[in-house]
Design a protein around this motif. Sequence first.
Motif, short mmCIF file in Angstrom:
data_model
loop_
_atom_site.label_atom_id
_atom_site.label_comp_id
_atom_site.label_asym_id
_atom_site.label_seq_id
_atom_site.Cartn_x
_atom_site.Cartn_y
_atom_site.Cartn_z
N VAL A 330 0.84 -1.20 0.00
CA VAL A 330 0.00 0.00 0.00
C VAL A 330 0.87 1.25 0.00
CG1 VAL A 330 -1.74 1.32 1.28
CG2 VAL A 330 -1.84 -1.19 1.26
N PHE A 331 0.48 2.23 -0.79
CA PHE A 331 1.13 3.53 -0.77
C PHE A 331 0.08 4.56 -0.36
CE2 PHE A 331 2.93 7.48 -2.22
CZ PHE A 331 4.30 7.31 -2.05
N VAL A 332 0.36 5.29 0.70
CA VAL A 332 -0.55 6.35 1.16
C VAL A 332 -0.20 7.64 0.43
CG1 VAL A 332 -1.34 7.70 3.13
CG2 VAL A 332 -0.83 5.25 3.42
N SER A 368 2.63 12.79 -8.88
CA SER A 368 4.00 12.32 -8.61
C SER A 368 4.01 11.23 -7.55
CB SER A 368 4.88 13.48 -8.16
OG SER A 368 5.05 14.42 -9.19
N GLN A 369 3.15 11.38 -6.55
CA GLN A 369 3.07 10.35 -5.51
C GLN A 369 2.57 9.02 -6.09
OE1 GLN A 369 1.36 11.68 -1.60
NE2 GLN A 369 1.10 13.61 -2.70
N LEU A 370 1.58 9.08 -6.99
CA LEU A 370 1.06 7.86 -7.59
C LEU A 370 2.09 7.21 -8.50
CD1 LEU A 370 -2.62 8.93 -8.37
CD2 LEU A 370 -1.79 7.49 -6.49
N LYS A 371 2.90 8.02 -9.17
CA LYS A 371 3.99 7.48 -9.98
C LYS A 371 5.02 6.79 -9.09
CE LYS A 371 7.35 8.76 -13.54
NZ LYS A 371 7.91 9.87 -14.37
N MET A 372 5.31 7.42 -7.95
CA MET A 372 6.22 6.82 -6.99
C MET A 372 5.67 5.48 -6.48
SD MET A 372 7.64 8.41 -3.38
CE MET A 372 8.35 9.82 -4.23
N ALA A 373 4.37 5.42 -6.23
CA ALA A 373 3.73 4.19 -5.77
C ALA A 373 3.92 3.07 -6.79
CB ALA A 373 2.25 4.43 -5.52
N SER A 374 3.75 3.40 -8.08
CA SER A 374 3.95 2.40 -9.13
C SER A 374 5.39 1.94 -9.20
CB SER A 374 3.50 2.96 -10.48
OG SER A 374 2.12 3.24 -10.49
N LYS A 377 6.24 -0.67 -6.82
CA LYS A 377 5.50 -1.92 -7.05
C LYS A 377 4.34 -2.09 -6.07
CE LYS A 377 8.65 -2.88 -10.12
NZ LYS A 377 8.39 -2.67 -11.56
N ALA A 378 3.79 -0.99 -5.59
CA ALA A 378 2.64 -1.08 -4.68
C ALA A 378 1.43 -1.63 -5.42
CB ALA A 378 2.33 0.28 -4.10
N LYS A 379 0.60 -2.36 -4.70
CA LYS A 379 -0.63 -2.90 -5.29
C LYS A 379 -1.77 -1.87 -5.23
CE LYS A 379 0.46 -7.69 -4.04
NZ LYS A 379 0.02 -8.87 -3.26
N LEU A 380 -1.83 -1.17 -4.10
CA LEU A 380 -2.91 -0.22 -3.88
C LEU A 380 -2.36 1.14 -3.48
CD1 LEU A 380 -5.36 -2.35 -1.68
CD2 LEU A 380 -5.61 -1.85 -4.12
N ALA A 381 -3.09 2.18 -3.84
CA ALA A 381 -2.82 3.52 -3.31
C ALA A 381 -4.02 3.93 -2.47
CB ALA A 381 -2.60 4.52 -4.44
N LEU A 399 -3.60 0.00 -8.54
CA LEU A 399 -2.60 0.60 -9.41
C LEU A 399 -2.36 -0.21 -10.68
CD1 LEU A 399 -0.13 1.79 -6.65
CD2 LEU A 399 -1.53 3.22 -8.13
N ALA A 400 -2.80 -1.45 -10.71
CA ALA A 400 -2.65 -2.26 -11.93
C ALA A 400 -3.75 -1.95 -12.93
CB ALA A 400 -2.66 -3.75 -11.58
N SER A 401 -5.01 -1.87 -12.45
CA SER A 401 -6.15 -1.65 -13.36
C SER A 401 -6.55 -0.18 -13.48
CB SER A 401 -7.36 -2.46 -12.87
OG SER A 401 -7.82 -1.95 -11.62
N GLY A 402 -6.19 0.62 -12.48
CA GLY A 402 -6.58 2.02 -12.47
C GLY A 402 -7.93 2.26 -11.84
#
Length: 422
Positions: A330-332, A368-374, A377-381, A399-402
Amino acid sequence: MDIIKAPRGVRDVLPDESWKWAYVVETARKVADAFGYDEVHLPIFEHTELFSRGIGDSTDVVEKEMYTFKDRSGRSLTLRPELTASMVRCYLEHGMSKRVQPVKLWSVGPMFRYERPQKGRYRQFWQLDVEALGSGAPEVDLEIVTFAVYLFDTLGLSNLEVVVNSVGCPACRPVYREALKEYVGSNYDELCKTCQNRFERNPLRILDCKNEHCREIMKESPGMVGYLCDECSEHFQKVKEGMSLLGISYKEDKNLVRGLDYYTKTAFEVLSGELGAQNAVCGGGRYDNLAEAIGGPHVPGVGFAAGIERIVLTMEGQGCDFGRKPGIDVFVAIADDSARKAGLKLLYDIRRDKVSADMNYSGKSLSSQLKMASNKKAKLACILGSAEIQKGVVTVKDLASGLQEEVHQNSLMNHIKQYIVR
């Protein structure tokens, strides 16, 4: 001022590779559990005489490769070049002869040898070590070989083959030694300087020479098997019969000796075909006289060692699977500054629930945070902003399906756990 770099012959194992090492070690741990072997952690340095007496003064390791120093009290200490001698020392020092025999131990960690650095070989290298102490039964030799084969098979290595020989014992080896010297003497002038120096002190080591010309000369040398005493011959036969029974492919190599003096009877290597060539991924054998050499009673033992670097390289060369590369679950992500404190608390709540999580602390934009999460290799944000706080929800994005949805904070952890175990 120049940047200080690592010394020659050592290297940093970076995150892109360290997870592969962890996979190999964890697989070894599971195999050890299945075979009933207990893990021990041994000192990185020992008294120098443990290795000089145990390994042998005429070996390359003792003569040329050990990192030896004196401590402030003037005692000679050595960074361990291998683990078998330390294992036997540990067995003797802690009275393990009182336990059920054989005592089965394994360990993993760094070793140190001063040798020419090359691919897969460094002056500090990691080694897996597996030992069974207290039994001279050939079935224990077979178990050690089986452990190695099963480990490499579990790691996905292909074309495995065991190469095996018997190096005899103090009763039969002197006769073979003289026969070997007679053969070598007729080719003495053609040998390399190192082998010429070994001629009187330890002619068996000539069989272990890596010089191609010396290896060619020794192809026609007599083999130890023809000189074995009845006990060694019977032991060797039972080991081979056991491998055949268990379906382990093997071949005999009359010139196979291990590079250390303590070996007796069984000596073996496990080879794995890679890109048309054969690579040794481990080596080992029996060492029934090592305990006596370092001052203890007679304690038969057998084991093997395998370099982690060599295993990883061979697995990479064969395209083996290392499992899932580590990444956070998870990425917060913070949508605006008003949610920063709430986001920080959410991060630690998620971690306390034993779910891996991270966030950005430097105030980057949401994109930028969501790009960092990807990239992590985070599964969820878990996106949190003022709007989410007012509604008591968290926006959870796959983060895989959007795809994303609002999840009430009271049911957030259940939602996350259900998702990440899919």
